[in-house]
Design an enzyme around this catalytic site. Structure first.
Site, PDB file in Angstrom:
ATOM      1  N   ARG A 145       0.986  -1.178  -0.049  1.00  0.00           N
ATOM      2  CA  ARG A 145       0.102  -0.026   0.018  1.00  0.00           C
ATOM      3  C   ARG A 145       0.858   1.342  -0.093  1.00  0.00           C
ATOM      4  O   ARG A 145       2.066   1.363   0.147  1.00  0.00           O
ATOM      5  CB  ARG A 145      -0.891   0.078   1.128  1.00  0.00           C
ATOM      6  N   ASN A 188       1.871  -6.318  -2.283  1.00  0.00           N
ATOM      7  CA  ASN A 188       0.415  -6.462  -1.899  1.00  0.00           C
ATOM      8  C   ASN A 188      -0.408  -4.985  -1.980  1.00  0.00           C
ATOM      9  O   ASN A 188       0.005  -3.975  -1.553  1.00  0.00           O
ATOM     10  CB  ASN A 188       0.248  -6.815  -0.601  1.00  0.00           C
ATOM     11  N   GLU A 189      -1.414  -5.090  -2.811  1.00  0.00           N
ATOM     12  CA  GLU A 189      -2.393  -3.879  -3.061  1.00  0.00           C
ATOM     13  C   GLU A 189      -1.656  -2.629  -3.354  1.00  0.00           C
ATOM     14  O   GLU A 189      -1.500  -1.548  -2.633  1.00  0.00           O
ATOM     15  CB  GLU A 189      -3.083  -3.851  -1.725  1.00  0.00           C
ATOM     16  N   ASN A 190      -0.704  -2.877  -4.266  1.00  0.00           N
ATOM     17  CA  ASN A 190       0.010  -1.631  -4.689  1.00  0.00           C
ATOM     18  C   ASN A 190      -0.686  -0.445  -5.431  1.00  0.00           C
ATOM     19  O   ASN A 190      -0.091   0.650  -5.833  1.00  0.00           O
ATOM     20  CB  ASN A 190       1.327  -1.991  -5.407  1.00  0.00           C
TER      21      ASN A 190
END
Length: 818
Positions: free
Chosen positions: A387, A423-425
């Site tokens: 994130r 993850n969830e970039n």
């Protein structure tokens, strides 16, 4: 490639697992801790007379592993601490090797760490989740020759500063849905080695899909600060029955730190799989003028393939990956999990039937990887690029370094099949700029680096559609029935996703459930959730306010609904032949700063077990689909009172993997049901019975051929209605030596329990006792939502008297003397 890194002018060696060292001991006792900063390291070692005003601040005695945030990560009244903390101890050193090296091996420390011998900084590391080693030999010798050494009587002072202070140029982002913990929360090892020793030995083991021949290539890296030029290496390779299958001795001329050793083959090797995790062993001895160093490690032969738009293949056969996720987090300790805690958790995961795990969202304790190898659990491991966007060069350097460390440190584990790059970039927020092209370019760089470091495994990410073209395996966001849509849309959404990328895996699906909360009508609240709008989680969907109707915001958060959602997903997954597999989010409830308004504040409650590893009902849903050992579980072990109209038909259902089951209620048989996984819910093992006010004893006997298993529960059925909440009823029970449990019921004026009540309750205490709170569990928080109108908390009496108070808004406070 194996290498050392020069960080801030200090040599930090990447690898020296304590299990592979010549002599190693864990430094667990005789530590002091200070949760704040010092003006300088001198304040930790300066001589101060006892009782002097200069002796402040006061240090706390602790043992390792230790986390700054063992309690405040789930304290309902404060933000968890993010800042520096100091540890100190003294070392009694007795290196047995002439000219040997003395090392400190960190299995992980959060998040930035400085290491001092007396006042000399000997090491620095940024990154809370990879292993690292500091050579303290020279600094120790310098200290022992100094005038300051006299007052330590031959011992050596060690000080360590850890910090988890917020820093946008460090991964993971503080926008991540988990706490970025601080402290020496993994084991610290004191290691003695000869002057020449192993840094690491990489084992590349490959086998064809038919398992005819296994090929092995060894590459050794050495720690050689004195530049020893000649040595002898002795290698034994043992099969899973500990029989030597290869042996050789070879002289070494050490011109550099890395040596590629002779390859060898093993015909018809025993293959590693989740069903039979066969492990070979390498034993290496390095003999030189400085002494003998030893190294031992395991490897396995397995062949895997992600078929294009098709299933996952292991050793030439399809294997449906049945997985979950794990955070390094536990009740009362946060990240400071002991080996025993880790072993218990990993065994529970295996006993649930899982054959796969994603380690979210960072590399984890080395023991976790060792247990995945020995238990037979395939692994997706990832770096904590999570994130927030993309930072500058310092940020990128850490990501590259942690990816390098993850792959080099865990290269030998046959359980690992996927290296996660992020993850969830696609989730912005840490920087004014959110440039998708720059994120794409850096993801491509990491992908190339991963394949350069390890050509035998695949790369992967979850939820970043504009980078899905980069990695080998992609996991989109599909949260049918929780963040978007209904769970009956799961199959349609999954088939679309499988068709959209060459290699698909479904990581993250599930539902929050407040442990102990059950529902007679769990689907009512989600009838207004729209269908046909997709099932992907979008930024903000985790919040309990705003946006479209969704189960996560509008549902009842009952174990009942979560079990239905899981049941539906599992029965659908059985009938999608091209599905590689999935991983349920998450195995265990865990702490997060983003969810203060959850039923247990600051806890993500999607776990199959509570934060203290107590199984929820969902655990047995998974067992009924994934395990082969006969099992049967009647839903509702923690549901003491059911309710409804007099004579209303109610479902009693059983989760079992047996072909048939017979139900008995108050001694009377209600017939045999046949299991059919596609007969939702409970695979057809459900019975409709009219219930009347009173008590019920329910038993099931499930049969698998000649094998039988049984389960029993008791409950009361309440048909009398209740009115609005009017009072709190408190009672105490003895929970153990010097401990009691206070149970609270929210009742109407006639003392009827309000079984649908979800109000928040707050506990307080006066006197000698202490609340056993800040556990992050339904029964271990001083502020928590009721479960079916009830709550409880335990108290340590401390051999004195106390008064416990309970407060619910809108009704009079209640108190009980202990």
């Amino acid at each position: 490639m194996i290498r050392s890194l020069l960080v801030s002018g200090l040599m930090i060696c990447l690898l020296l697992p304590a299990a592979h060292a010549q002599q190693s001991q864990r430094l667990t006792q005789s530590w002091e801790f200070l949760r704040e900063d010092l003006g300088s390291v001198w304040e930790a070692v300066r001589p101060v007379a006892e009782g002097s005003p200069e002796s402040v601040p006061l240090w706390e005695k602790v043992s390792l592993p230790h986390c700054f945030n063992a309690r405040d990560g789930v304290d309902p009244d404060v933000n968890y601490y993010e800042g520096p903390g100091w540890y100190r101890t003294v070392l009694e050193l007795k290196n047995p090797y002439p000219q040997g090296r003395t090392l400190l091996h960190f299995e992980g420390a959060g998040q930035k760490t400085d290491v001092y011998i007396f006042t000399t900084r000997v090491g620095h590391h940024t990154g809370g989740y990879d292993e690292w080693t500091v050579d303290i030999t020279d600094a120790v010798q310098q200290f022992l020759q100094s005038a300051d050494a006299k007052r330590y009587n031959g011992k050596v002072p060690l000080e360590i500063r850890c910090s988890n202070a917020r820093d946008v140029e460090m991964i993971p982002s503080d926008m991540s849905d988990f706490n970025v913990y601080g402290g020496l929360y993994r084991y610290l090892n004191l290691v003695y080695t000869p002057a020449l020793s192993f840094e690491q030995l990489h084992i590349q083991a490959q086998v064809d899909a038919q398992g005819k021949t296994g090929a092995v290539q060894l590459q050794a890296a050495f720690r050689n600060p004195l530049h020893t030029s000649q040595a002898t290496l002795d290698i034994n390779v043992l099969d899973p029955q500990q029989k030597i299958v290869q042996h050789w001795t070879q002289p070494l001329t050490l011109q550099d730190s890395i040596q590629v050793l002779q390859p060898f083959t093993i015909k018809k090797p025993l293959l590693w799989s989740p069903a039979q995790p066969q492990l070979y062993t390498v034993q290496a001895r390095l003999k030189s003028s400085g002494g003998e160093a030893v190294w031992s490690g395991h490897f396995g032969f397995r062949n895997f393939e992600f078929v294009t738009h098709g299933p996952f293949m292991l050793n030439g056969k399809r294997l449906l990956l049945q997985g979950t996720h794990r955070h390094e987090d536990g009740a009362g300790v946060a990240a400071a999990l002991t080996d025993d805690m880790i072993r218990r958790e990993m065994q529970l995961i295996k006993d649930m039937g899982a054959n796969f795990i994603r380690l979210g969202h960072y590399q984890q304790s080395p023991l976790v990887l060792q247990l995945c190898d020995s238990l037979g659990i395939l692994v997706w491991e990832e770096i904590p690029w999570c994130r927030g966007g993309l930072g500058g060069e310092v940020y990128k350097a850490q990501a590259r370094r942690m990816l390098t460390n993850m792959i080099t440190q865990h290269y030998n584990h046959p359980a690992v099949i996927l290296w996660g790059l992020g993850n969830e970039n696609d989730w912005p927020g840490d920087f004014p700029e959110f440039d998708k092209q720059k994120i794409h370019a850096f993801m491509s760089e990491l992908n190339t680096l991963a394949h350069t470091l390890d050509s035998t495994r695949k790369t992967t990410i979850r939820r970043c559609d504009f980078c899905k073209d980069i990695v080998d395996v992609y996991s989109p966001s599909i949260w049918a029935g929780w963040y978007r849509g209904r769970y009956t849309e799961y199959r349609e959404e999954t088939l679309k996703a499988i068709a959209s990328v060459p290699h698909f895996f479904h990581a993250e699906w599930g539902a929050d459930s407040h442990q102990g909360r059950h529902a007679e009508y769990p689907e009512e609240a989600v009838k207004k959730v729209a269908t046909g709008k997709g099932a992907d989680e979008r930024t903000g969907d985790f919040a309990l306010t705003g946006g479209s109707a969704r189960a996560s915001k509008d549902g009842d958060w009952s174990e009942t609904y979560a079990c239905n959602l899981i049941d539906w997903h599992l029965k659908e997954q059985e009938t999608i032949p091209q599905l590689t597999g999935s991983a349920y989010w998450i195995f265990k409830d865990f702490s997060t700063p983003l969810r203060p308004e959850n039923p247990v504040p600051y806890v993500n409650q999607k776990g199959v077990v509570g934060r203290d590893l107590t199984p929820k009902e969902a655990y047995y849903v998974f067992q009924s689909y994934w395990t082969t050992q006969p099992m049967a579980h009647i839903y509702g072990h923690g549901w003491p009172i059911r309710w409804g109209k007099e004579g209303e038909e109610k479902m009693i259902w059983v989760y079992s993997n047996c072909p048939e089951a017979e139900l008995f209620v108050n001694g009377k048989s209600y017939g045999v049901k046949k299991r059919n996984s596609q007969d939702f819910p409970a695979a057809g093992l459900r019975w409709q019975l009219p219930l009347h006010k009173g008590s019920y004893q329910v038993k099931v006997v499930a049969r698998n051929g000649k094998q039988t298993v049984a389960d029993e529960i008791t409950f009361n059925y309440q048909s009398d209605p209740w009115s609005k909440p009017a009072q709190l009823l408190l009672e105490k029970t003895v929970a153990g030596n010097d401990t009691v449990t206070v149970k609270v019921k929210l009742a109407d004026a006639q003392k009827m329990i309000c079984l649908d009540a979800k109000d928040y309750i707050s506990f307080s205490i006066a006197g000698s006792g202490t609340l056993i709170d800040d556990q992050g569990t339904a029964g271990g928080s001083r502020r928590v939502q009721l479960v079916n109108g009830q709550a409880q908390i335990s108290i340590r009496l401390n051999k004195g008297q106390s008064v416990v108070g309970a407060t619910v808004q809108g009704v009079p406070d209640a108190f009980i003397n202990l």
